[in-house]
Design a protein around this motif. Structure first.
Motif, PDB file in Angstrom:
ATOM      1  N   THR A  75       0.846  -1.202   0.000  1.00  0.00           N
ATOM      2  CA  THR A  75       0.000   0.000   0.000  1.00  0.00           C
ATOM      3  C   THR A  75       0.877   1.247   0.000  1.00  0.00           C
ATOM      4  O   THR A  75       0.634   2.201  -0.739  1.00  0.00           O
ATOM      5  CB  THR A  75      -0.923  -0.014   1.245  1.00  0.00           C
ATOM      6  OG1 THR A  75      -1.702  -1.205   1.213  1.00  0.00           O
ATOM      7  CG2 THR A  75      -1.842   1.198   1.278  1.00  0.00           C
ATOM      8  N   VAL A  76       1.945   1.222   0.804  1.00  0.00           N
ATOM      9  CA  VAL A  76       2.863   2.378   0.858  1.00  0.00           C
ATOM     10  C   VAL A  76       3.599   2.536  -0.471  1.00  0.00           C
ATOM     11  O   VAL A  76       3.729   3.645  -1.006  1.00  0.00           O
ATOM     12  CB  VAL A  76       3.876   2.212   2.019  1.00  0.00           C
ATOM     13  CG1 VAL A  76       5.005   3.249   1.927  1.00  0.00           C
ATOM     14  CG2 VAL A  76       3.166   2.317   3.358  1.00  0.00           C
ATOM     15  N   ARG A  77       4.039   1.375  -1.058  1.00  0.00           N
ATOM     16  CA  ARG A  77       4.750   1.441  -2.351  1.00  0.00           C
ATOM     17  C   ARG A  77       3.886   2.143  -3.397  1.00  0.00           C
ATOM     18  O   ARG A  77       4.363   2.905  -4.220  1.00  0.00           O
ATOM     19  CB  ARG A  77       5.031   0.026  -2.856  1.00  0.00           C
ATOM     20  CG  ARG A  77       6.354  -0.558  -2.477  1.00  0.00           C
ATOM     21  CD  ARG A  77       6.584  -1.822  -3.306  1.00  0.00           C
ATOM     22  NE  ARG A  77       7.677  -2.606  -2.779  1.00  0.00           N
ATOM     23  CZ  ARG A  77       8.949  -2.261  -2.916  1.00  0.00           C
ATOM     24  NH1 ARG A  77       9.254  -1.131  -3.500  1.00  0.00           N
ATOM     25  NH2 ARG A  77       9.903  -3.024  -2.431  1.00  0.00           N
ATOM     26  N   LEU A  78       2.572   1.875  -3.352  1.00  0.00           N
ATOM     27  CA  LEU A  78       1.660   2.425  -4.381  1.00  0.00           C
ATOM     28  C   LEU A  78       1.206   3.835  -4.027  1.00  0.00           C
ATOM     29  O   LEU A  78       0.531   4.481  -4.815  1.00  0.00           O
ATOM     30  CB  LEU A  78       0.449   1.483  -4.545  1.00  0.00           C
ATOM     31  CG  LEU A  78       0.794   0.073  -5.042  1.00  0.00           C
ATOM     32  CD1 LEU A  78      -0.407  -0.858  -4.937  1.00  0.00           C
ATOM     33  CD2 LEU A  78       1.316   0.120  -6.471  1.00  0.00           C
ATOM     34  N   ALA A  79       1.569   4.294  -2.827  1.00  0.00           N
ATOM     35  CA  ALA A  79       1.156   5.643  -2.397  1.00  0.00           C
ATOM     36  C   ALA A  79       2.209   6.667  -2.808  1.00  0.00           C
ATOM     37  O   ALA A  79       3.329   6.312  -3.162  1.00  0.00           O
ATOM     38  CB  ALA A  79       0.981   5.651  -0.875  1.00  0.00           C
ATOM     39  N   GLU A  80       1.792   7.927  -2.780  1.00  0.00           N
ATOM     40  CA  GLU A  80       2.731   9.029  -3.079  1.00  0.00           C
ATOM     41  C   GLU A  80       2.740  10.016  -1.904  1.00  0.00           C
ATOM     42  O   GLU A  80       1.688  10.252  -1.300  1.00  0.00           O
ATOM     43  CB  GLU A  80       2.269   9.791  -4.334  1.00  0.00           C
ATOM     44  CG  GLU A  80       2.411   9.005  -5.647  1.00  0.00           C
ATOM     45  CD  GLU A  80       3.867   8.650  -5.970  1.00  0.00           C
ATOM     46  OE1 GLU A  80       4.095   7.566  -6.544  1.00  0.00           O
ATOM     47  OE2 GLU A  80       4.776   9.435  -5.585  1.00  0.00           O
ATOM     48  N   PRO A  81       3.893  10.596  -1.601  1.00  0.00           N
ATOM     49  CA  PRO A  81       3.896  11.658  -0.592  1.00  0.00           C
ATOM     50  C   PRO A  81       3.007  12.815  -1.062  1.00  0.00           C
ATOM     51  O   PRO A  81       2.807  12.999  -2.273  1.00  0.00           O
ATOM     52  CB  PRO A  81       5.358  12.111  -0.549  1.00  0.00           C
ATOM     53  CG  PRO A  81       6.147  11.167  -1.376  1.00  0.00           C
ATOM     54  CD  PRO A  81       5.218  10.386  -2.230  1.00  0.00           C
ATOM     55  N   HIS A  82       2.413  13.556  -0.108  1.00  0.00           N
ATOM     56  CA  HIS A  82       1.554  14.675  -0.508  1.00  0.00           C
ATOM     57  C   HIS A  82       2.227  16.009  -0.188  1.00  0.00           C
ATOM     58  O   HIS A  82       3.396  16.038   0.271  1.00  0.00           O
ATOM     59  CB  HIS A  82       0.161  14.565   0.138  1.00  0.00           C
ATOM     60  CG  HIS A  82       0.156  14.457   1.649  1.00  0.00           C
ATOM     61  ND1 HIS A  82       0.721  15.414   2.465  1.00  0.00           N
ATOM     62  CD2 HIS A  82      -0.334  13.492   2.479  1.00  0.00           C
ATOM     63  CE1 HIS A  82       0.537  15.053   3.723  1.00  0.00           C
ATOM     64  NE2 HIS A  82      -0.091  13.886   3.767  1.00  0.00           N
ATOM     65  N   ALA A  83       1.520  17.109  -0.455  1.00  0.00           N
ATOM     66  CA  ALA A  83       2.102  18.454  -0.283  1.00  0.00           C
ATOM     67  C   ALA A  83       2.517  18.694   1.170  1.00  0.00           C
ATOM     68  O   ALA A  83       3.443  19.471   1.445  1.00  0.00           O
ATOM     69  CB  ALA A  83       1.081  19.507  -0.711  1.00  0.00           C
ATOM     70  N   GLY A  84       1.883  18.004   2.098  1.00  0.00           N
ATOM     71  CA  GLY A  84       2.274  18.158   3.512  1.00  0.00           C
ATOM     72  C   GLY A  84       3.644  17.557   3.780  1.00  0.00           C
ATOM     73  O   GLY A  84       4.466  18.141   4.491  1.00  0.00           O
ATOM     74  N   HIS A  85       3.918  16.388   3.191  1.00  0.00           N
ATOM     75  CA  HIS A  85       5.252  15.780   3.338  1.00  0.00           C
ATOM     76  C   HIS A  85       6.314  16.716   2.747  1.00  0.00           C
ATOM     77  O   HIS A  85       7.394  16.908   3.322  1.00  0.00           O
ATOM     78  CB  HIS A  85       5.318  14.429   2.603  1.00  0.00           C
ATOM     79  CG  HIS A  85       4.501  13.339   3.225  1.00  0.00           C
ATOM     80  ND1 HIS A  85       3.282  12.936   2.714  1.00  0.00           N
ATOM     81  CD2 HIS A  85       4.727  12.559   4.324  1.00  0.00           C
ATOM     82  CE1 HIS A  85       2.798  11.959   3.454  1.00  0.00           C
ATOM     83  NE2 HIS A  85       3.648  11.707   4.424  1.00  0.00           N
ATOM     84  N   ARG A  86       5.984  17.323   1.583  1.00  0.00           N
ATOM     85  CA  ARG A  86       6.953  18.221   0.951  1.00  0.00           C
ATOM     86  C   ARG A  86       7.141  19.488   1.779  1.00  0.00           C
ATOM     87  O   ARG A  86       8.237  20.042   1.872  1.00  0.00           O
ATOM     88  CB  ARG A  86       6.493  18.539  -0.486  1.00  0.00           C
ATOM     89  CG  ARG A  86       6.637  17.330  -1.418  1.00  0.00           C
ATOM     90  CD  ARG A  86       6.387  17.676  -2.879  1.00  0.00           C
ATOM     91  NE  ARG A  86       4.987  17.994  -3.160  1.00  0.00           N
ATOM     92  CZ  ARG A  86       4.047  17.066  -3.381  1.00  0.00           C
ATOM     93  NH1 ARG A  86       4.350  15.787  -3.288  1.00  0.00           N
ATOM     94  NH2 ARG A  86       2.804  17.422  -3.647  1.00  0.00           N
ATOM     95  N   ALA A  87       6.070  19.927   2.443  1.00  0.00           N
ATOM     96  CA  ALA A  87       6.186  21.121   3.299  1.00  0.00           C
ATOM     97  C   ALA A  87       7.100  20.834   4.491  1.00  0.00           C
ATOM     98  O   ALA A  87       7.904  21.683   4.894  1.00  0.00           O
ATOM     99  CB  ALA A  87       4.795  21.540   3.780  1.00  0.00           C
ATOM    100  N   VAL A  88       7.021  19.612   5.034  1.00  0.00           N
ATOM    101  CA  VAL A  88       7.916  19.244   6.151  1.00  0.00           C
ATOM    102  C   VAL A  88       9.365  19.283   5.673  1.00  0.00           C
ATOM    103  O   VAL A  88      10.253  19.828   6.346  1.00  0.00           O
ATOM    104  CB  VAL A  88       7.552  17.849   6.709  1.00  0.00           C
ATOM    105  CG1 VAL A  88       8.631  17.342   7.675  1.00  0.00           C
ATOM    106  CG2 VAL A  88       6.196  17.888   7.418  1.00  0.00           C
ATOM    107  N   ALA A  89       9.611  18.765   4.477  1.00  0.00           N
ATOM    108  CA  ALA A  89      10.988  18.793   3.934  1.00  0.00           C
ATOM    109  C   ALA A  89      11.448  20.243   3.737  1.00  0.00           C
ATOM    110  O   ALA A  89      12.609  20.586   3.989  1.00  0.00           O
ATOM    111  CB  ALA A  89      11.047  18.009   2.629  1.00  0.00           C
ATOM    112  N   ALA A  90      10.509  21.119   3.354  1.00  0.00           N
ATOM    113  CA  ALA A  90      10.855  22.546   3.160  1.00  0.00           C
ATOM    114  C   ALA A  90      11.200  23.203   4.508  1.00  0.00           C
ATOM    115  O   ALA A  90      12.151  23.995   4.606  1.00  0.00           O
ATOM    116  CB  ALA A  90       9.681  23.279   2.512  1.00  0.00           C
ATOM    117  N   ILE A  91      10.457  22.829   5.540  1.00  0.00           N
ATOM    118  CA  ILE A  91      10.753  23.354   6.883  1.00  0.00           C
ATOM    119  C   ILE A  91      12.171  22.933   7.291  1.00  0.00           C
ATOM    120  O   ILE A  91      12.967  23.726   7.794  1.00  0.00           O
ATOM    121  CB  ILE A  91       9.720  22.844   7.919  1.00  0.00           C
ATOM    122  CG1 ILE A  91       8.354  23.488   7.672  1.00  0.00           C
ATOM    123  CG2 ILE A  91      10.200  23.091   9.360  1.00  0.00           C
ATOM    124  CD1 ILE A  91       7.215  22.876   8.486  1.00  0.00           C
TER     125      ILE A  91
END
Ligand code: BV8
Length: 250
Positions: A75-91
């Motif tokens: 399920t995780v393999r088929l999932a994609e990170p969302h804008a929130g995950h990218r915002a954490v990386a930006a922080i």
């Protein structure tokens, strides 16, 4: 949750030189990875996830438990990170000193650009021997569609032939000491802790935001529902991570 509260949270975050981001299963919900409380779909409705996530369950029925983790890994393999995950990386890139601590066993933070999350509860992608702890690489079987209730005989350790187990921390097991110590250290010395998508019920991980609050750090919470962390949060943003986190880093 109102715009001014989000603006206030963004301003507090922008002023903090040392930040801890602390995430739970709700962080991955909008990527389609079910949280424990709503993982009960299909076959799994007959099982309490907390009962499956234990050494006793694996010992009693290794094929059922290993199949559950394989379903979750697919399920995780088929999932994609969302804008929130990218915002954490930006922080993490923007803040002078940022530490990401996650209770999640998926790899969505890494796939969104976070460099070294502290995984307090292990990872679906780090199976190991149940006897000698020898790390065993995950099969790259992306062809396996996640199906409900697949029973899978765990592979055998190439070194001692014992069954391979998922690389997660089960209920009743100790957390990895180095990750837990680093997380407590970061929480004890931060100016602000941002807690996202956790019910704050599972210990000792749930202590992390409490350590920060006791040391006088500002706590900001993102969660659609109330949690025990409401009382230590200076700002409570009632809503989903994928929508609210990007608003904090605009
Ligand atoms: C240990 C890996 C000792 C496995 C997991 C003190 C007090 C009470 C109990 C205990 C205690 N100390 C220990 C315990 C026992 C137990 C515990 O805490 N039990 C709880 C249930 C009371 N703890 C343990 O057993 C720990 N071990 O203490 O060992 C020891 C010491 C030395 C030597 C030997 C032994 C181990 C705990 C780790 C268990 N493993 N995960 C796996 O994944 O299969 S925990 C697992 O469940 C998750 O990692 C998560 O952390 C936790 C809860 O799951 P969820 O509910 O899904 O997630 P979460 O809580 O984060 O809630 C979801 C939230 O998201 C909700 O609030 C929801 O509103 C929100 N949300 C939903 N959608 C969104 C959202 N938020 C934002 N956006 C959205 N879109």
């Amino acid at each position: 949750m109102t715009e001014p509260e989000t603006a206030r949270a963004a301003a507090l975050l922008g002023q903090a030189p040392r930040v801890v981001v602390f995430t739970g299963a709700g962080m991955s919900a909008e990527s389609g990875v079910p949280t424990f409380r709503d993982a009960l779909t299909g076959l799994w409705q007959r099982y309490d996830p907390q009962a499956l996530a234990t050494p006793e369950a694996f010992h009693a029925d290794p094929e059922l438990v290993y199949g559950w983790y394989e379903w979750r890994r697919q399920t995780v393999r088929l999932a994609e990170p969302h804008a929130g995950h990218r915002a954490v990386a930006a922080i993490e890139k923007r803040v002078p000193q940022a530490v990401l601590v996650t209770q999640n066993v998926d790899d969505l933070h890494e796939r969104a650009g976070s460099v070294a999350p502290l995984h307090l509860h292990g990872s679906l992608f780090a199976p190991r021997c149940s006897r000698c702890s020898h790390p065993v690489p995950v099969a790259d079987d992306t062809t396996l569609e996640p199906t409900e209730g697949r029973r899978i005989p765990p592979p055998r350790c190439p070194r001692c032939a014992a069954p391979v187990r998922p690389g997660v921390v089960w209920f009743g097991e100790a957390l990895p000491p180095e990750a837990l110590e680093a997380a407590v250290e970061a929480a004890a010395n931060c100016d602000l802790l941002l807690t996202v998508g956790t019910s704050g019920l599972v210990y000792p991980a749930a202590e992390i935001p409490q350590v920060a609050a006791r040391r006088g750090a500002t706590v900001i919470q993102i969660n659609p529902l109330p949690t025990p962390l409401d009382e230590v949060s200076r700002v409570n943003l009632r809503g989903p991570a994928a929508q609210l986190l990007p608003a904090l880093v605009r």
